[in-house]
Structures are given as structure tokens and as C-alpha cells.
Design an enzyme around this catalytic site. Structure first.
Site, PDB file in Angstrom:
ATOM      1  N   HIS B 288      41.816  38.663  45.296  1.00 14.95           N
ATOM      2  CA  HIS B 288      40.660  37.756  45.475  1.00 14.95           C
ATOM      3  C   HIS B 288      41.146  36.306  45.600  1.00 14.95           C
ATOM      4  O   HIS B 288      40.806  35.457  44.766  1.00 14.95           O
ATOM      5  CB  HIS B 288      39.693  37.823  44.286  1.00 14.95           C
ATOM      6  CG  HIS B 288      38.954  39.117  44.161  1.00 14.95           C
ATOM      7  ND1 HIS B 288      38.259  39.457  43.022  1.00 14.95           N
ATOM      8  CD2 HIS B 288      38.794  40.150  45.012  1.00 14.95           C
ATOM      9  CE1 HIS B 288      37.717  40.651  43.178  1.00 14.95           C
ATOM     10  NE2 HIS B 288      38.026  41.096  44.370  1.00 14.95           N
ATOM     11  N   PHE B 444      42.479  34.969  40.144  1.00 12.74           N
ATOM     12  CA  PHE B 444      42.156  35.231  38.745  1.00 12.74           C
ATOM     13  C   PHE B 444      41.849  36.701  38.504  1.00 12.74           C
ATOM     14  O   PHE B 444      41.582  37.093  37.369  1.00 12.74           O
ATOM     15  CB  PHE B 444      40.936  34.370  38.334  1.00 12.74           C
ATOM     16  CG  PHE B 444      41.150  32.909  38.617  1.00 12.74           C
ATOM     17  CD1 PHE B 444      40.688  32.339  39.797  1.00 12.74           C
ATOM     18  CD2 PHE B 444      41.846  32.102  37.726  1.00 12.74           C
ATOM     19  CE1 PHE B 444      40.902  30.994  40.085  1.00 12.74           C
ATOM     20  CE2 PHE B 444      42.062  30.748  38.007  1.00 12.74           C
ATOM     21  CZ  PHE B 444      41.589  30.206  39.190  1.00 12.74           C
ATOM     22  N   HIS B 445      41.846  37.509  39.577  1.00 14.53           N
ATOM     23  CA  HIS B 445      41.450  38.912  39.432  1.00 14.53           C
ATOM     24  C   HIS B 445      42.458  39.838  40.092  1.00 14.53           C
ATOM     25  O   HIS B 445      42.113  40.546  41.034  1.00 14.53           O
ATOM     26  CB  HIS B 445      40.071  39.157  40.067  1.00 14.53           C
ATOM     27  CG  HIS B 445      39.062  38.087  39.794  1.00 14.53           C
ATOM     28  ND1 HIS B 445      38.218  37.586  40.765  1.00 14.53           N
ATOM     29  CD2 HIS B 445      38.750  37.418  38.654  1.00 14.53           C
ATOM     30  CE1 HIS B 445      37.455  36.663  40.228  1.00 14.53           C
ATOM     31  NE2 HIS B 445      37.762  36.527  38.958  1.00 14.53           N
ATOM     32  N   PRO B 446      43.715  39.857  39.652  1.00 11.69           N
ATOM     33  CA  PRO B 446      44.648  40.804  40.266  1.00 11.69           C
ATOM     34  C   PRO B 446      44.244  42.234  39.907  1.00 11.69           C
ATOM     35  O   PRO B 446      43.929  42.519  38.752  1.00 11.69           O
ATOM     36  CB  PRO B 446      45.988  40.430  39.616  1.00 11.69           C
ATOM     37  CG  PRO B 446      45.646  39.718  38.361  1.00 11.69           C
ATOM     38  CD  PRO B 446      44.311  39.089  38.553  1.00 11.69           C
TER      39      PRO B 446
END
Lengths: 146, 518
Positions: B288, B444-446
Site C-alpha cells: 500500500h 504502513f501495511h506490509p
């Protein structure tokens, strides 16, 4: 190896002095630069060897590139102040080198702008960054029960 | 029986531990599993690489103190760009509570379009909103998910919303895991008022009440596997943020749940010799990628007054673009202000007039994880061509919205570009002159690097989180998501972890010891 060498910190200090110069004829106070350098050293140590090594390379790059950017055969720390300003401005607008200065600016800014005197100059109450139970909160809202 | 948090930095010598379940990682996924299983009477140990910093301490940190003490690599972890791709900074927590301590608290359920794809293209039914309703309800209750009220929108957010409406886009309120938020916009650096209900304040407290033992400053190196079964975890005791090794630990457990996050879960599995049958371990990482657009107005904005994140726009969801409100402490924003010397100083003096908004791309997944030279993985990312277009388009729309709201200057997230001062100047910007490698991006959203699959070739784990390679080994964090989800991942991770934990509870609870926690 974690941490930054004294040579790297000297370059970082010099870059900070130029980056954050207000242009009023009064340079950034030495005490503030000393604080910034100390905080940066601690930050790099705690961030670990990969970050430290990356920062070393970045500041080394900034130190050695004036010849290719403004045609001056000198290290950054040996340049006069006006040349330092001119050099950093050109680096910032270079599509190739801009990320180099951007990274240096990020790490220097995040420590420099935590200094309480700097916030005050920006007209910002430190509450927004350093809240505590003893200071007014930044935003008032109706009482809510926890 | 009450559990405890033991800090590795205070331990003399090595540790030899036993439990029924060993959980690696104390973030969103690990905390859920710990609480669920310890409540059921199981003996649980949680191993956490980071230290333990109580919320009353981190709540008083300056932002860089938070980064130094609670974030992996001081918040400076970046991907190595392949081809024309941006460097992407990935913020991850390395502390008891994991990244949940550093999130903005935004909570979304997984969109139906995504779970439909999981069912039809990946052979993974059972994750629709209806099927996960009980899990969502439990998580939303535990962490107090609430809609951010309108009066808590910062002026920065309000201005952007006005601009978007003029362009024909609608804004919606965000939901966050908060209770009693006073709107100081410090969420990403640890809530000073314990109003953002990260898992250290919720799930982990309950897990401790039911006897969970949390070992902080413990870096897992390898999984113990005996005769094809999980047997525990070995690793090192580390000395706080510097990571210097001071001893070793060994946990004996015949159920191991890995919740080390999307960058470290695959690394741990690889180091343990797993994933050889699968084509996907460490691959197809989605991020993201997100960028911020900032704008100076002629009036006071004081964007730090209000909830950090309060509205979003998903009108372009079908195109894979989301706009989400965001702000940052001034030292973080100052880093993105262009100019050197007096030009920089002039803009800094007007920070009170700066508005910011975020653009996020629902990406195809071009990330890969490799073993690095030290303790951190080497992460590469190749941005798909479509994702580059999405990012540029999203940034342009956000910039135009700010101009529509009356901004006098917009700062674009492209290195080497001057701020734009008019919408005409913005519209004249040709995407072909803006290579993706000059994009200023963060993630921030791996997700997705040890994904679920319907078989051992297409997945590292099955739909219940069980490893295809090793009996008794599970994964319960963001790494098992088979695709990007296009929304903030905290709530989905906790929900899927709940599903896995309930399955484990059913399987293991019959083996619980007689003496259980109060």
C-alpha cells in the site's frame, strides 16, 4: 557498525547549519547545532548499523560532490557559506541527487525541529509534540467518559 | 495466576523455557492469539524482539525518542527499488505491542471485493464479512472501534474535504480504535493519553491476567523442528535498542505461532529451512505505497489540532486509489518542506498554515524479502506500471483538491520538484517527466509474504494458518494475506488472527493443564 564517526557528524553539523540558516544574517546558534549533532548520533546508534552506514554514505556523498554540482574542487565543509547554500539548492533541484539531500534533510530535520527554541520560533507551542498531563491539550472537545 | 513481562536486558545468563504455546511477536496478531489461548487455560509464552516501554513512558516521548526506542531501525527501513520504482520507507514497531503502538488507529473491515477474490481466485472461502462477523465483533469490542466524530476533524482535514467536494468526490468518516481521544495527532508516536487502544493496552493486558508470560528483548533466530513437528524457538537475548547480544534463550513448545510481521515472519521461516515447496515464501509482498500532499494556505490551519486521521474518500476504490486524512508532528513535516536556508525558514515559520492529506495505492505486490547480512531482511520492491499511474493520478487529484479549497502553494511528493502555485501549473505536469523513483513514499501495511494458499505450492500456510511444512506451526499476522486489501490492515489482521486462534483453541484446549489462570 552502529553510530556515526566524528567526521560524519562534522559534515552533518555543517549541512544543518546551512540548511536551517534563517537568512537574517544571524546564523543558527552553535548550542542548537551541538544539540542536533548529539541527538543525531544517538538516533543513528539506536537505529542500527544499516541506518548508520546509510547515513555515513549520504553525508560522504554531500561532502564530496561540490565539484560535480557547482564546479568547486573542495569538500562541502571547506566551502564558503554562500557556496554551501548554492550547492545544496542545486542538489535539491537535481533529479539525480535530490534523494540524497532529501534523506539528509529528513534525519536532520526530525531532530533539529524537536529543539524547544526552534518550535517557539515557528510559532508553535510545544504541546503539539511534547504533551504531558501538566500541559493543556491541543484540542478541546466535550468530556467523554473512559 | 497472573503473567508477567520479563525484559531480556535484565536477565543474567541464558533462558531455558517451557510452554504449551510459543508465540513469536507481540503485535496485533500475536496479542490476539496470546489472549485467546491463555483465556482458554493454555500455558502461553510470547517472545518479543523489542523492549517493553510502558504507555505512561512512551506517551511522554518526543517523536524521535519513539522512533529510536519503539520503531525498527529507527523508522528508517526502506525497500530497495527495482527498475523505475520509489524507495519506500516502511514503519514497523519493534516493542511490546508491535506496530499497533505506532498506527493511526484506523480500522476497516476487509472489502467484499477482496474476500470474493480470495474465494474465487485463490481457493480461500470463509473470509467474507458475514463469515467473519463474530471475529470482527469481538475485535471491535476489545479495542473499542468507534467512528471519529465530525467535531474532531482538524482544519487540515476539513479544507481538503471542501476541495474534494468541489471536484465531485465525497468524504466519509473513519473508524478508529480509540476511547477518549483528545485530538493531539500524536498517534503515530505513541498516544500520550492511552486513548488509542493498541494491543499493549487491551489484548496483552488480558493475556497477562490469564497467565501469559511475555519475554521482551528476545530475538527469535530459528524454529525448532523435530520429526516434522514444531518443537519450539531459539534465539538471543538482546540489550535494548542497540541489539547487542547478551545471552541465548530456548523455548520448548509443541505449538508455535509466528506473528513477527510481514518482513520478519518469512525471514524466520526461511532461516528455519521452511517454505521450499512453496513458490511464495518471501514473495508477493504488498505495501500500500502512500504519499502525502501538503499545501500552504493564507489562513491559520494548525493541522495538529484534531484527530490525526478522521476522514477518507474511496470514490476511486475501483481504480485502487484511496485518500486518507493524516498529519504529523512538526519535526516530521519540516523534513518534507522544500527549500534551503531562508527559503526553508520562511516556510517553517508558516507551518501553522500547512494542510496535509494522504494518498494510498492498492498495489499489485512487487515486494520480495531476502535474508540480509545482519538481523534485518533485504527487501526489494518493483512498482507495477499501473501502480505508478495510480500514485501519480492520486497525487494530482489531491493537489487539485487543495487548490479548489484555496491553497496558495502545493508541495508535491516528488524529489527535485518545486512547489506548484496554480492548478494550471499542476495540470501541465506531465507524468512522463516524473519518474516513479523520485516519488516520496511510505508504507504502513506490509502484507502477504507468507500467504495462505489452497495447497503447499501456492501458499505457505493453509486457510487456518497451519504451515504446510510443519505440524504444530502456525502463522497469524499480516504475512498470510494472499493479496493486498486496499485498506488499513490492523483490524483485518486481528480478525483473521482471531479466526486462527479460535481454531487453535478448539484443537488445543482439551490438552490444557488442570491448574488454569484466574
Amino acid at each position: 557498525m552502529s553510530g556515526l564517526s566524528p567526521a560524519t557528524l562534522r559534515v552533518a553539523r555543517s549541512v544543518a547549519r546551512t540548511l536551517f540558516d534563517p537568512g537574517t544574517g544571524t546564523p543558527v546558534p552553535d548550542a542548537r547545532l551541538d544539540w542536533t549533532t548529539t541527538e543525531l548520533a544517538d538516533y543513528a546508534t539506536k537505529a542500527g548499523p544499516r541506518t548508520s552506514n546509510g547515513l555515513r554514505l549520504i553525508f560522504l556523498g554531500l561532502q564530496l560532490l561540490p565539484l560535480f554540482v557547482i564546479g568547486k574542487f573542495a569538500r562541502f565543509t571547506s566551502l564558503g557559506f554562500e557556496d554551501q547554500l548554492r550547492y545544496l539548492r542545486k542538489v535539491e533541484l537535481s533529479r539525480l541527487l535530490a534523494p540524497l539531500l532529501a534523506t539528509a534533510k529528513i534525519v536532520l530535520s526530525i531532530v533539529y525541529f524537536e529543539h524547544p527554541d526552534v518550535l517557539a520560533e515557528a510559532g508553535v507551542h510545544p504541546t503539539c509534540m511534547l504533551p504531558s498531563n501538566n500541559e493543556p491539550i491541543a484540542w478541546k472537545q466535550p468530556e467523554v467518559s473512559r | 495466576m497472573s503473567g508477567e513481562i520479563i525484559q531480556g536486558r535484565s536477565v543474567e545468563g541464558d533462558l531455558e523455557l517451557r510452554a504449551q504455546v510459543c508465540i513469536v511477536g507481540s503485535g496485533a496478531g500475536g496479542a490476539v492469539v496470546a489472549k485467546t489461548l491463555s483465556e482458554a487455560g493454555l500455558d502461553v509464552i510470547v517472545i518479543e524482539e523489542g523492549g517493553h516501554t510502558p504507555p505512561e513512558v512512551y506517551g511522554k516521548y518526543r517523536p524521535t525518542e519513539t522512533l529510536r526506542n519503539l520503531a525498527r531501525e529507527g523508522g528508517t527501513a526502506v525497500t530497495m527499488a527495482l527498475g523505475d520504482s520509489p524507495l519506500i520507507a516502511i514503519l514497523q514497531g519493534r516493542t511490546v505491542g508491535g506496530s499497533s503502538v505506532l498506527t493511526g488507529g484506523v480500522c476497516f473491515r476487509i472489502p467484499e471485493s477482496v474476500t470474493h477474490r480470495w474465494a474465487t481466485e485463490h481457493g480461500l472461502p470463509g473470509f467474507s464479512e458475514k463469515e467473519l462477523e463474530a471475529c470482527y465483533a469481538e475485535v471491535e469490542r476489545e479495542v473499542h472501534v468507534e467512528t471519529v466524530p465530525e467535531h474532531m476533524r482538524s482544519k487540515s482535514t476539513v479544507l481538503f474535504g471542501e476541495g474534494m467536494e468541489k471536484l465531485g468526490y465525497g468524504m466519509k468518516p473513519l473508524r478508529r480504535n480509540t476511547k477518549g481521544c483528545c485530538g493531539c495527532s500524536r498517534c503515530n508516536f505513541g498516544c500520550p493519553h492511552q486513548a488509542k487502544l493498541s494491543v499493549d493496552l487491551t489484548y496483552l493486558r488480558k493475556a497477562l491476567q490469564h497467565g501469559t508470560r511475555i519475554y521482551a528483548d528476545c530475538r527469535a533466530d530459528e524454529l525448532l523442528i523435530e520429526n516434522g513437528r514444531a518443537a519450539g524457538v531459539v534465539g538471543r537475548l538482546v540489550d535494548g535498542p542497540t541489539g547487542h547480544v547478551r545471552g541465548k534463550f530456548r523455548v520448548h513448545a509443541d505449538t508455535v505461532v509466528v506473528c513477527a510481521g510481514s518482513l520478519h515472519t518469512p525471514l524466520l521461516l526461511m532461516r528455519s529451512g521452511l517454505g521450499k515447496r512453496s513458490e511464495v515464501l518471501g514473495r508477493r509482498l504488498t505495501l500500500h505505497p502512500a504519499s502525502r500532499v501538503a499545501a500552504f494556505f493564507d489562513t491559520e490551519v494548525k493541522g495538529w489540532q484534531g484527530a490525526l486521521q478522521s476522514t477518507y474518500c474511496d470514490d476511486l476504490e475501483d481504480e485502487g486509489i484511496t485518500f486518507t486524512s493524516v498529519y504529523a508532528p512538526l519535526n516530521i513535516l519540516a523534513a518534507a518542506v522544500p527549500g534551503v536556508g531562508s527559503a526553508h525558514h520562511e516556510r517553517i515559520r508558516k507551518m501553522g498554515q500547512l494542510a496535509v492529506f494522504g494518498v494510498m495505492v492498492h498495489d499489485q505486490g512487487g515486494g520480495s524479502i531476502y535474508k540480509g547480512f545482519g538481523r534485518e531482511p533485504f527487501v526489494t520492491y518493483r512498482m507495477a506500471k499501473e501502480d505508478k499511474h495510480k500514485l501519480f493520478r492520486g497525487v494530482k487529484i489531491a493537489a487539485e483538491a487543495f487548490f479548489a479549497a484555496g491553497a496558495r502553494e502545493v508541495l508535491l511528493p516528488f524529489y527535485g520538484f518545486e512547489p506548484v502555485k496554480s492548478v494550471d501549473e499542476l495540470r501541465a505536469l506531465d507524468p512522463r517527466t516524473v519518474p516513479a523513483r523520485l516519488g516520496e513514499c511510505a508504507a504502513f501495511h506490509p502484507l502477504g509474504s507468507a500467504r495462505m494458499g489452497s495447497d503447499a505450492y501456492h501458499g505457505v500456510v493453509d486457510p487456518n494458518g497451519q504451515s504446510y511444512d510443519v505440524e504444530g506451526l502456525y502463522v497469524a499476522d499480516g504475512s498470510l494475506f494472499p493479496t493486498s486489501i486496499g485498506v488499513n490492515s490492523q483490524l483485518p489482521i486481528m480478525t483473521v488472527a482471531t479466526r486462527i486462534a479460535w481454531g487453535l483453541r478448539e484443537k488445543l484446549a482439551s490438552k490444557a493443564p488442570v491448574s488454569v489462570a484466574s
